[in-house]
Write a protein that holds these residues in place. Structure first.
Motif, PDB file in Angstrom:
ATOM      1  N   ASP A 131     -13.379  -9.445  13.184  1.00  0.00           N
ATOM      2  CA  ASP A 131     -13.600  -8.359  12.218  1.00  0.00           C
ATOM      3  C   ASP A 131     -14.838  -7.569  12.603  1.00  0.00           C
ATOM      4  N   ALA A 132     -14.743  -6.246  12.507  1.00  0.00           N
ATOM      5  CA  ALA A 132     -15.894  -5.411  12.864  1.00  0.00           C
ATOM      6  C   ALA A 132     -15.834  -4.129  12.045  1.00  0.00           C
ATOM      7  N   HIS A 133     -16.957  -3.412  12.000  1.00  0.00           N
ATOM      8  CA  HIS A 133     -16.925  -2.110  11.341  1.00  0.00           C
ATOM      9  C   HIS A 133     -17.816  -1.115  12.072  1.00  0.00           C
ATOM     10  N   CYS A 134     -17.615   0.154  11.781  1.00  0.00           N
ATOM     11  CA  CYS A 134     -18.475   1.175  12.357  1.00  0.00           C
ATOM     12  C   CYS A 134     -18.647   2.285  11.334  1.00  0.00           C
ATOM     13  N   ASP A 135     -19.593   3.160  11.604  1.00  0.00           N
ATOM     14  CA  ASP A 135     -19.783   4.313  10.730  1.00  0.00           C
ATOM     15  C   ASP A 135     -18.811   5.390  11.154  1.00  0.00           C
ATOM     16  N   CYS A 136     -17.722   5.489  10.444  1.00  0.00           N
ATOM     17  CA  CYS A 136     -16.733   6.493  10.855  1.00  0.00           C
ATOM     18  C   CYS A 136     -16.716   7.597   9.812  1.00  0.00           C
ATOM     19  N   GLU A 137     -16.615   8.835  10.276  1.00  0.00           N
ATOM     20  CA  GLU A 137     -16.601   9.955   9.332  1.00  0.00           C
ATOM     21  C   GLU A 137     -15.242  10.094   8.654  1.00  0.00           C
ATOM     22  N   LYS A 138     -14.207   9.632   9.350  1.00  0.00           N
ATOM     23  CA  LYS A 138     -12.859   9.906   8.845  1.00  0.00           C
ATOM     24  C   LYS A 138     -12.310   8.775   7.990  1.00  0.00           C
ATOM     25  N   CYS A 139     -12.612   7.528   8.379  1.00  0.00           N
ATOM     26  CA  CYS A 139     -12.017   6.407   7.646  1.00  0.00           C
ATOM     27  C   CYS A 139     -13.088   5.402   7.277  1.00  0.00           C
ATOM     28  N   SER A 140     -12.647   4.259   6.712  1.00  0.00           N
ATOM     29  CA  SER A 140     -13.609   3.258   6.269  1.00  0.00           C
ATOM     30  C   SER A 140     -14.311   2.587   7.448  1.00  0.00           C
ATOM     31  N   GLY A 141     -13.693   2.633   8.601  1.00  0.00           N
ATOM     32  CA  GLY A 141     -14.295   2.019   9.774  1.00  0.00           C
ATOM     33  C   GLY A 141     -14.172   0.511   9.821  1.00  0.00           C
ATOM     34  N   LYS A 142     -13.429  -0.065   8.868  1.00  0.00           N
ATOM     35  CA  LYS A 142     -13.271  -1.528   8.857  1.00  0.00           C
ATOM     36  C   LYS A 142     -12.023  -1.904   9.641  1.00  0.00           C
ATOM     37  N   PRO A 169       0.798  -1.231   0.000  1.00  0.00           N
ATOM     38  CA  PRO A 169       0.000   0.000   0.000  1.00  0.00           C
ATOM     39  C   PRO A 169       0.831   1.283   0.000  1.00  0.00           C
ATOM     40  N   LEU A 170       2.118   1.183   0.267  1.00  0.00           N
ATOM     41  CA  LEU A 170       2.928   2.403   0.367  1.00  0.00           C
ATOM     42  C   LEU A 170       3.794   2.565  -0.874  1.00  0.00           C
ATOM     43  N   GLU A 177      -0.080  -6.932   5.298  1.00  0.00           N
ATOM     44  CA  GLU A 177      -0.218  -5.561   4.817  1.00  0.00           C
ATOM     45  C   GLU A 177      -1.608  -5.026   5.102  1.00  0.00           C
ATOM     46  N   VAL A 178      -1.655  -3.787   5.544  1.00  0.00           N
ATOM     47  CA  VAL A 178      -2.933  -3.164   5.893  1.00  0.00           C
ATOM     48  C   VAL A 178      -3.813  -3.055   4.642  1.00  0.00           C
ATOM     49  N   LEU A 179      -5.076  -3.442   4.789  1.00  0.00           N
ATOM     50  CA  LEU A 179      -6.001  -3.333   3.640  1.00  0.00           C
ATOM     51  C   LEU A 179      -6.515  -1.909   3.510  1.00  0.00           C
ATOM     52  N   GLU A 180      -7.015  -1.366   4.628  1.00  0.00           N
ATOM     53  CA  GLU A 180      -7.464   0.028   4.601  1.00  0.00           C
ATOM     54  C   GLU A 180      -6.989   0.709   5.879  1.00  0.00           C
ATOM     55  N   PHE A 181      -6.338   1.843   5.714  1.00  0.00           N
ATOM     56  CA  PHE A 181      -5.832   2.553   6.891  1.00  0.00           C
ATOM     57  C   PHE A 181      -6.991   3.119   7.711  1.00  0.00           C
ATOM     58  N   ILE A 182      -6.852   3.088   9.028  1.00  0.00           N
ATOM     59  CA  ILE A 182      -7.945   3.573   9.882  1.00  0.00           C
ATOM     60  C   ILE A 182      -7.500   4.801  10.677  1.00  0.00           C
ATOM     61  N   CYS A 183      -8.495   5.516  11.212  1.00  0.00           N
ATOM     62  CA  CYS A 183      -8.179   6.766  11.903  1.00  0.00           C
ATOM     63  C   CYS A 183      -7.887   6.520  13.382  1.00  0.00           C
ATOM     64  N   ASN A 184      -7.349   7.518  14.016  1.00  0.00           N
ATOM     65  CA  ASN A 184      -6.966   7.376  15.419  1.00  0.00           C
ATOM     66  C   ASN A 184      -8.156   7.214  16.346  1.00  0.00           C
TER      67      ASN A 184
END
Lengths: 366, 449
Positions: free
Chosen positions: A230-241, A39-40, A263-270
């Motif tokens: 595995d879990a997800h949420c409704d995040c405004e900043k990232c995919s939340g996955k 990803p980088l 390797e990270v699939l999708e980067f997440i927020c703090n």
């Protein structure tokens, strides 16, 4: 474009690197990668763990390449022939790389949070030797805090530059880089400035060793005692996955989801990573699939339910009884080195039997 | 005697005031710029350089004309010429001397070369420690600009060129061409992975040629006198002359311009050149091309394995591979007599490479430090016999496995010192008290010349 890696030929798109082509075939022939991170952008070429021998450059120009080449940044040519696990020189060099990477590494695995999911551990188990020839003092650094949630323990760093690229490419402003030269080079935020950014926590996920750790998880548990979900949420900043790491009912860590190569699939927020530590914050999807060889999977997941990977299937389908009533004493049969043999057959015990059975079942079905 | 020798770079250096534009111009300076811009096309200049067969003087010895012809020329993308003046190889000091003595020769070469390559912006990257040389060059550039040899529409030919001097930060690694380009772009001087080569993607991702100071300074003579005249000097594929920085236990150390093909014996012992080894001593070993190249015992340096006289040329010095040969390198000729300790010298070189490794790729970052520490131990009388084989093994694991040639440069001196002077290493281990005494001289089996 056809490329042959360890005698297995595969068709790939132009522009594919040798490493990516090898990963397509399967983990048994994929070279290890300590610094390359798909990803980088611009990552790779530094650790030299993935060096392979190119015995034929291409169909047009079948000359071998004079030096070992870094497979993560070398693009394949049509008709290229690559030797990875079957080449003595490659394996010998890889042993050397393990030794170099461990020279200044403290080997404090018993107290390191990364133990169990550490790429350097895996790498040295697979390719290293058990003893070191290094008698000198190791270089050490003071621990540093990069903001309230991340700790940098530079002594463990192998200078793969992944976090530098992450800070450059994922986060907005560049305050994270490398100071000094040679074996005294150190990762730093100019200078000891906190990385004040919503995505700074991703440097923890990309770190192959325990140099960058999550302070909200530090010393809380060993990774093999936790259960990834595995879990997800409704995040405004990232995919939340994300992946939640449970101890009992408690979420003790949140990380981004990773593929089989770590390797990270999708980067997440703090916010997702450091603040949402209640099950109520998340929609649970189900247990994370963990590779069977990983310590995280130890005794948790039924080994017999996992379909054998490509190379294992290939080995099973090509299996022939050597005692088929002919004299083989004249043939120069080269035995697989014992380590490799061990890698193909899971360790003894119930799961091993199940593993062999699953290969045999699969072969029988064919 | 001296006057018969061809002088290409040093023919005007004895003239007082040659560092000023007026004196340089009066002595025939900038005639190459006039000739090239007024009577030749860029391709004709490239053709002359190709014909001359001049090889890169920075160390690798790659034919310069061929390097120029590899330069990609896509439409609408600028091309750059960068002069590598980051000379930091221990034992080499020729570029430093050339730049401070006769700066206009380099600038004239830069104009001619930039014209040949179609570059409208060119850079001279000078080693950070040499700030006074930067000032000399900047003054010379200002003079040349005032006289109309730089800037817009040079000599009415319609060709524009801006020339800039950039001091480095004092890192050895920035002498590696891709690290130099990174540094020039204002980044950390880490070498890039190749391919792509600078000829395709160099400075600011544009096609770039990086040449050594001495190589570029040669081009004005080639333009004036023709490539064939240059190729007539020298021997075989080693054409022309080469600046040699002679140092060590010689009677007359200094910078010499030699015609390639000069016998090594003559270079060391003739009064015309180094004048021999200092009185009462004998030659023990020589590092023939700067600290990175393999060290050779005196006897092996003077004669090749087949018994012929060794010559100062790319081919002859590397005759026999690393088993019995060495390399031309950048021409840093370090002579050592019997008082020199090879172990200490090897440790010193190792210390340098440990200090200068950029730390990007693991074999070099970790291996250089390891070798230095082991050599330090042996030199100070704490070594053991298996340390010698350990050093050989570590050197082997660094060599060829790194991003840039610094890894090789760090491994070769160690591997060659052990190959040729193993006795001396063993003596340090078996007789630590004797060997660590100040002024200790190894009297074991060894051929002095």
């Amino acid at each position: 474009m056809k490329v042959t890696i360890d005698n297995i030929t595969i068709e790939v798109e132009p522009g594919t690197t040798i490493l990516q082509a090898a990963r397509k075939i399967g983990p048994e022939v994929a070279p290890p990668a300590m610094c390359y991170y798909e990803p980088l952008k611009a990552s790779g070429g530094k650790c030299r763990a993935c060096l392979v021998k190119v015995t034929a450059g291409s169909e047009k120009d079948p000359r071998p390449m004079p030096k070992l080449v870094p497979s993560c940044i070398t693009q394949v040519q049509d008709g290229m022939i690559v030797e990875n696990t079957v080449n003595e020189q490659v394996l010998e060099t890889r042993k050397g790389i393990v030794e170099f990477l461990l020279l200044n590494h403290p080997l404090d695995c018993p107290i390191c949070d990364q133990a169990g999911e550490c790429h350097l551990q895996d790498f040295s188990f697979q390719h290293g030797v058990q003893q070191t020839r290094y008698e000198e003092e190791r270089r050490t650094f003071e621990k540093q805090d990069l903001g309230p949630n991340i700790q940098l323990h530079m002594t463990r760093c192998i200078l793969c530059y992944r976090c530098v690229f992450t800070a450059d490419q994922i986060t907005g402003n560049r305050v994270h880089g490398v100071l000094n030269r040679g074996d005294h080079a150190e990762i730093s935020t100019y200078i000891e400035k906190a990385i004040d950014n919503d995505f700074s926590g991703n440097v923890i996920d990309v770190c192959p060793v325990g140099a960058l750790t999550d302070k909200t998880y530090r010393f809380k548990n060993r990774v093999w005692f936790t259960k990834p979900v595995d879990a997800h949420c409704d995040c405004e900043k990232c995919s939340g996955k994300v992946t939640l790491w449970y101890r009992g009912d408690e979420v003790i860590r949140v990380t981004a989801r990773k593929n089989q190569w770590g390797e990270v699939l999708e980067f997440i927020c703090n916010t997702c990573r450091f603040e949402r530590k209640n099950t109520a914050d998340w929609t649970i999807e189900g247990p994370t699939k963990v590779a069977r060889h990983s310590v995280i999977s130890a005794n948790k997941y039924g080994a017999n339910k996992i379909v054998p990977e490509f190379a294992r299937r290939l080995a099973a389908s090509q299996y022939k009884d050597v005692h088929e009533g002919r004299d083989t004493s004249q043939l120069n049969i080269k035995q697989l080195p014992e380590e490799r043999f061990k890698q193909l057959i899971p360790p003894a015990g119930e799961s091993a039997v199940a593993g062999i059975r699953s290969i045999q079942n699969w072969a029988d079905d064919k | 005697m001296t006057s018969e020798r061809p002088k290409i770079l040093t023919d005007k250096t004895h003239i007082p005031g040659i560092e000023t534009f007026d004196v340089y111009r009066k002595n025939g300076g900038y005639s190459a710029v006039e000739k090239a811009l007024k009577t030749m096309t860029p391709d004709e200049v490239v053709e002359e350089v190709k014909k001359s067969g001049v090889r890169g003087r920075g160390g690798a010895g790659f034919p310069m004309g061929m390097k120029w012809s590899f330069l990609a020329k896509p439409e609408g993308v600028p091309r750059y010429l960068v002069c590598n003046g980051d000379e930091s190889e221990p034992g080499t000091f020729k570029d430093h001397w050339l730049m401070k003595t006769i700066p206009h020769l380099l600038i004239e070469g830069m104009i001619v070369s930039s014209y040949a390559l179609g570059a409208n912006t060119s850079y001279i990257y000078v080693r950070g420690e040499l700030m006074y040389v930067v000032r000399i060059l900047e003054k010379a550039i200002a003079e040349a600009k005032a006289a109309g040899f730089l800037g817009k529409n040079i000599l009415g030919s319609g060709y524009d060129l801006e020339l800039y001097v950039q001091p480095g930060g004092g890192a050895y690694i920035c002498g590696e061409e891709t690290a130099l380009l990174e540094s020039l772009e204002g980044k950390r001087g880490n070498p890039r992975n190749k391919p792509p080569f600078p000829a395709v993607k160099g400075l600011y991702q544009c096609p770039t040629v990086v040449n050594n100071v001495e190589s570029i300074a040669t081009t004005s003579w080639i333009v004036n006198n023709g490539g064939d005249a240059y190729a007539a000097i020298g021997i075989g594929r080693s054409t022309g002359t080469k600046l040699i920085s002679a140092s060590g236990h010689l009677k007359k150390p200094g910078v010499y311009e030699i015609p390639l093909g000069l016998p090594v014996q003559e270079f060391i012992y003739s009064d015309e050149w180094c004048g021999g080894i200092r009185d009462g001593h004998h030659l023990k070993a020589v590092v023939a091309g700067g600290s990175s190249v393999p060290i050779l015992p005196a006897a092996m340096l003077l004669k090749t394995a087949s018994g012929e006289d060794r010559l100062m040329s790319y081919e002859s010095l590397s005759d026999g591979g690393f088993a019995t040969g060495t390399m031309m390198g950048s021409g840093g000729f370090i002579a050592m007599d019997e008082t020199a300790c090879v172990v200490k010298n090897t440790w010193n070189f190792s210390r340098f490479y440990h200090h200068e490794s950029c730390g990007q790729c693991s074999p070099c970052r970790e291996g250089t430090g390891w070798m230095e520490k082991v050599l330090h131990r042996i030199e100070h009388g704490h070594g053991s016999m298996h340390d010698i084989d350990l050093l050989v093994d570590v050197a082997k694991k660094i060599e060829g496995n790194t991003i840039c040639p610094l890894g090789d440069a760090a491994a070769w001196p160690v591997a060659s010192a052990i190959r040729h002077f193993r006795d001396e290493f063993e003596w340090h281990i078996t007789h630590p008290q004797e060997a660590t005494r100040p002024g200790a001289i190894f009297k074991g089996h060894m051929e002095l010349v």
